[in-house]
Design a protein around this motif. Structure first.
Motif, PDB file in Angstrom:
ATOM      1  N   ASP A   1     116.187  20.807 121.141  1.00  0.00           N
ATOM      2  CA  ASP A   1     115.433  22.070 121.070  1.00  0.00           C
ATOM      3  C   ASP A   1     115.616  22.924 122.312  1.00  0.00           C
ATOM      4  O   ASP A   1     115.889  24.121 122.221  1.00  0.00           O
ATOM      5  N   PHE A   2     115.428  22.308 123.485  1.00  0.00           N
ATOM      6  CA  PHE A   2     115.440  23.132 124.699  1.00  0.00           C
ATOM      7  C   PHE A   2     116.815  23.769 124.923  1.00  0.00           C
ATOM      8  O   PHE A   2     116.906  24.918 125.352  1.00  0.00           O
TER       9      PHE A   2
ATOM     10  N   HIS B   1     109.095  24.411 127.615  1.00  0.00           N
ATOM     11  CA  HIS B   1     109.648  23.063 127.499  1.00  0.00           C
ATOM     12  C   HIS B   1     108.497  22.086 127.584  1.00  0.00           C
ATOM     13  O   HIS B   1     107.728  22.091 128.535  1.00  0.00           O
TER      14      HIS B   1
ATOM     15  N   ILE C   1     109.519  31.405 122.966  1.00  0.00           N
ATOM     16  CA  ILE C   1     110.271  30.418 122.194  1.00  0.00           C
ATOM     17  C   ILE C   1     109.742  29.031 122.547  1.00  0.00           C
ATOM     18  O   ILE C   1     109.654  28.675 123.725  1.00  0.00           O
ATOM     19  N   SER C   2     109.389  28.296 121.535  1.00  0.00           N
ATOM     20  CA  SER C   2     108.945  26.922 121.768  1.00  0.00           C
ATOM     21  C   SER C   2     109.290  26.090 120.550  1.00  0.00           C
ATOM     22  O   SER C   2     109.631  26.626 119.492  1.00  0.00           O
TER      23      SER C   2
ATOM     24  N   VAL D   1     110.489  30.745 127.445  1.00  0.00           N
ATOM     25  CA  VAL D   1     110.887  29.512 126.772  1.00  0.00           C
ATOM     26  C   VAL D   1     109.978  28.394 127.280  1.00  0.00           C
ATOM     27  O   VAL D   1     109.851  28.197 128.490  1.00  0.00           O
TER      28      VAL D   1
ATOM     29  N   ARG E   1     118.957  24.634 122.584  1.00  0.00           N
ATOM     30  CA  ARG E   1     119.053  25.750 121.631  1.00  0.00           C
ATOM     31  C   ARG E   1     118.195  26.922 122.084  1.00  0.00           C
ATOM     32  O   ARG E   1     118.584  28.088 121.959  1.00  0.00           O
ATOM     33  N   HIS E   2     117.037  26.613 122.620  1.00  0.00           N
ATOM     34  CA  HIS E   2     116.127  27.679 123.034  1.00  0.00           C
ATOM     35  C   HIS E   2     116.682  28.467 124.229  1.00  0.00           C
ATOM     36  O   HIS E   2     116.484  29.678 124.332  1.00  0.00           O
ATOM     37  N   CYS E   3     117.347  27.766 125.137  1.00  0.00           N
ATOM     38  CA  CYS E   3     117.971  28.473 126.269  1.00  0.00           C
ATOM     39  C   CYS E   3     119.080  29.393 125.780  1.00  0.00           C
ATOM     40  O   CYS E   3     119.236  30.520 126.275  1.00  0.00           O
TER      41      CYS E   3
ATOM     42  N   GLY F   1     113.171  28.976 117.254  1.00  0.00           N
ATOM     43  CA  GLY F   1     114.433  28.904 117.965  1.00  0.00           C
ATOM     44  C   GLY F   1     115.634  28.383 117.225  1.00  0.00           C
ATOM     45  O   GLY F   1     116.732  28.851 117.439  1.00  0.00           O
ATOM     46  N   ASP F   2     115.462  27.446 116.349  1.00  0.00           N
ATOM     47  CA  ASP F   2     116.659  26.844 115.790  1.00  0.00           C
ATOM     48  C   ASP F   2     116.972  27.320 114.374  1.00  0.00           C
ATOM     49  O   ASP F   2     117.903  26.866 113.745  1.00  0.00           O
TER      50      ASP F   2
END
Lengths: 431, 348
Positions: free
Chosen positions: A268-269, A291, A164-165, A289, A271-273, A190-191
């Protein structure tokens, strides 16, 4: 030595009965799908969580500064302006840029003595994700592919290796080497929900089912006599695609509660977590993931302040959630980078590439909580105790997950050591 | 003054990389903040002995320095969030000056401090996004201003004693009626901030900020045209605003040929000359005329500059450098050097 395992195009019955675990997994997959809503209940989640081991990799893209994170040297000529703060582990201090993470360090450990002798982004990434030193003409699978392959029970399933990035494309990457495309990572942004993951509206369910049955019949007939790695990859891709369509909601962050989405943050980060948590809960074996970005040749301190300010809270929430849901003991968590950053501060308040004395943070499955392994000197310019290489770390990850890191993969009749035989696990931080 | 004759009058070597510099208002000393967690005080003389250099232990990197009590008190703002009061002219016999007072002023870095025109108030800005006002005499907090949503990089009092302006990472400016604790207006220096899509981070903000002595112009300095935030690839820039009109900058001063780096400090000379000190890809002093976008004169410095201050006499510039040197530049022709007599042995 002759292998008991059947290889390609041998015409044995083994290929035919290989469909049985497929069906079994399908049923299990359906059960997992129907149980999605139950994951909000930690007790149910914990019971499910104990059944499978997983890995979460947080990749600090560009080269996280060890001095502004896991191995601060405050008050020294190299330490920079930030202070060290105490953590939930007595005697362990990390950078003041990680106040939330500091409160969760009793779940995590540090390796402060990495010397990869490398300052190149691509080499460093390769070394840290494959545990191997690059060699021309040779390619090795990344940790996510190795873990996904090792944990694969044989049937079709969702991709076991997801990255995920912010720039996720939905495509598969060429990061599984000889393990084949089944274990190559799927890249997510991710989002947003997966694209093309629903049956076209002009194709009825019955028609789709009939089409798949014909495809399976033809595949099986062809595969029984002329099976190759390529035909396997083709079949596996279809099977994974079917699973993706059936379980598209696994990837849909909007299914998470508004409260959780707010807790993790709107960037973003965050949401990715949250997506990583969701994927791990749904038995994706390895989630990475990224960052971005820590390649701070210029204004290292301002940028680490901004970037780690974004990282700190959602990461600590994720660790807490994994713990609360009973998943941390079966999930190996690793926060890594391709290298660290120079102790010397340059004229632009930057730090440059540095592979000679840096750190990773890891915890969860198979790792002693609250441990510190290795040591650097007073101003962080060299490792003084227990130097390790990327190869040691790779063995450690596998061992922590309960895998025998000295074993081999058998691919097409050839043996491939699962990890570089030149190294071994760091036993002192394993449980 | 003739800026085209600017030269290094003397060079003071501290050793540790320098972050900031300020002249004492009385013209006795120059102060430099360093990466060794100290501020160093040095007499304004190239003949001063090393023993006359005095350390002020701050336990943090100091980017913000200002004076109160007619220059008798130095107040530092450090990366530990503390403001420290030192007697600026304190006795140097022990090699260091003890602080008078230290207060926990902010949660996170203090990047900038300033003294009100009447000398009664100190303003500080921290990474907690707050501006706080302090009684210069006793260090008691007397006000707080909230409104910035990104880290505050600089602030300056207007000479009218009514307004305070602050600028942040996102190049937003807020004009405050600080006595009333209210925002008067906000605007933005669009060219001084950029989101780098590759590195997914913002770069920019006001690295330097000052008013012209008559209060008619406000100048801010930083970096523009950034093509790579994490390598610092961009051009130094000074934007100048008409204070009354507000709104977009009346001019943006750039460098002829597109030098790379950041304008870490800016000065508006009473004669109208705009001056910036640049670091990042080598050090430069750049000089502009008020109505010209490109510099009409520049000086290549021996090392990257990280701060600039104009002396009270308007004739000198101090530049703080990464190589640990504080360079004092005189903006007039160099006096002819007196040739030392050759040793007798060489005469024959």
């Amino acid at each position: 030595m002759k292998s008991n395992q059947c290889h390609y195009a041998c015409g044995s019955d083994e290929h035919l009965i290989a469909r049985r675990p497929f069906l079994g997994s399908l049923i299990a997959g359906g059960a997992a799908l129907s149980g999605l809503s139950s994951f909000a209940n930690p007790a149910v989640s914990a019971q499910l969580a104990s059944q499978q081991k997983r890995m979460l990799v947080i990749r600090m893209h560009g080269g996280l500064s060890q001095l502004e994170s896991w191995d601060p040297k405050p008050g020294t000529d190299t330490g920079g302006p930030y202070r060290a703060i105490p953590t939930s582990v007595p005697g362990m201090h990390i950078s003041e840029l990680l106040p939330y993470t500091a409160k969760k360090m009793h779940h995590l450990s540090l390796v402060r003595s990495i010397n990869t002798k490398n300052g190149d982004h691509s080499k460093g990434t390769y070394m840290m994700l494959t545990g191997r030193h690059p060699m021309p003409g040779t390619d090795y699978p990344e940790i996510g592919a190795v873990v996904a392959k090792s944990m694969d029970e044989g049937g079709p399933s969702l991709p076991g290796h997801v990255k995920i990035s912010a720039n996720g494309t939905g495509a598969r990457s060429a990061d599984a080497a000889y393990l084949g495309p089944k274990y190559a990572s799927m890249s997510l942004g991710g989002d947003k929900p997966l694209t093309n993951s629903t049956r076209p509206s002009d194709l009825s369910e019955d028609s789709a089912k009939a089409r798949d049955e014909i495809r399976s019949l033809v595949n099986n007939r062809f595969g029984s006599k002329r099976r190759t790695a390529e035909t396997d990859a083709y079949v596996q891709s279809f099977e994974q695609a079917e699973e993706l369509v059936k379980r598209a909601e696994v990837f849909d962050l909007s299914q998470e509660s508004k409260q959780d989405r707010e807790r993790y943050g709107s960037h973003d980060f965050g949401r990715h977590c949250l997506l990583a948590r969701r994927l791990l809960e749904n038995d994706i074996t390895c989630v990475q993931v990224s960052h971005s970005n820590y390649d701070t040749h210029n204004e290292n301190f301002n940028f680490h302040h901004e970037q780690l300010g974004e990282f700190d809270r959602p990461f600590s929430i994720l660790i807490d959630d994994l713990h609360q849901r009973g998943m941390l003991e079966s999930t190996l968590v690793v926060v890594l980078s391709e290298f660290g950053r120079t102790p010397k501060i340059n004229a632009r308040y930057g730090r440059d590439h540095w592979g000679n004395a840096w750190s990773v943070c890891l915890g969860g499955c198979g790792i002693q909580p609250g441990a510190i392994y290795g040591k650097t000197n007073a101003n962080g310019t060299e490792v003084t105790d227990d130097e390790v290489d990327a190869g040691h770390l790779f063995h450690t990850y596998l061992k922590a997950l309960g895998l025998r890191s000295t074993s081999n993969f058998e691919i097409g009749g050839r043996k491939f050591p699962i990890a570089d035989p030149a190294f071994e696990p760091i036993k002192d931080i394993l449980t | 003054m003739d800026v085209t004759q600017t030269h290094v009058a003397f060079d003071l070597e501290i050793g540790s990389p320098l972050i900031s510099c300020r002249f004492d208002p009385a013209g006795r000393f120059v102060f430099a903040g360093a990466e060794d967690f100290r501020v160093w005080r040095m007499p304004l003389s190239d003949t001063a002995a090393d023993s006359e250099r005095v350390e002020l232990i701050t336990d943090s990197w100091v980017r913000g320095m200002t004076f109160a009590d007619s220059g008798e008190t130095l107040i530092t703002g450090g990366t530990d969030g503390r403001l420290i009061w030192f007697p600026a002219g304190g006795d140097a016999s022990q090699g260091k000056i003890e602080p008078v007072r230290a207060i926990e002023a902010h949660d996170g870095w203090i990047r900038t401090v300033a003294t009100s025109p009447d000398g009664k108030l100190i303003a500080s800005a921290g990474n907690d996004l707050k501006i706080r006002l302090w009684n210069a005499a006793d260090g008691k907090q007397v006000g707080e201003l909230s409104g910035h949503e990104s880290h505050i990089y600089n602030l300056a009092f207007h000479p009218d004693g009514v307004h305070l302006v602050s600028g942040d990472l996102m190049a937003n400016l807020i004009d405050w009626d600080f006595a009333a604790g209210k925002q008067v207006r906000t605007w933005k220096a669009e060219s001084l901030v950029k989101f780098d899509k590759t590195f997914l981070a913002f770069i920019g903000g006001f690295r330097g900020m000052t008013f012209s002595p008559d209060g008619r112009q406000l100048a801010g300095s930083g970096i523009t045209n950034v093509s790579n935030a994490f390598a610092g690839i961009g051009n130094p820039s000074v934007v100048v605003f008409d204070w009354e009109a507000g709104g977009p900058a009346t001019i943006e001063h750039l460098s002829k040929g597109g030098l790379q780096g950041v304008a870490w400090g800016v000065a508006l000379h009473p004669d109208g000359t705009r001056i910036a000190a640049v670091g990042g890809k080598g050090g430069y002093l750049l000089f502009w005329k008020a109505k010209e976008a490109e510099d009409f004169h520049r000086i290549k410095l021996d090392n990257d500059a990280r701060d600039l201050h104009l002396s009270p006499d308007g004739l000198h510039l101090a530049t703080a450098h990464h190589d640990g040197h504080l360079r004092i530049h005189r903006m007039e022709a160099e006096a002819e050097k007196v040739k030392e007599p050759k040793p007798d042995a060489e005469k024959s």
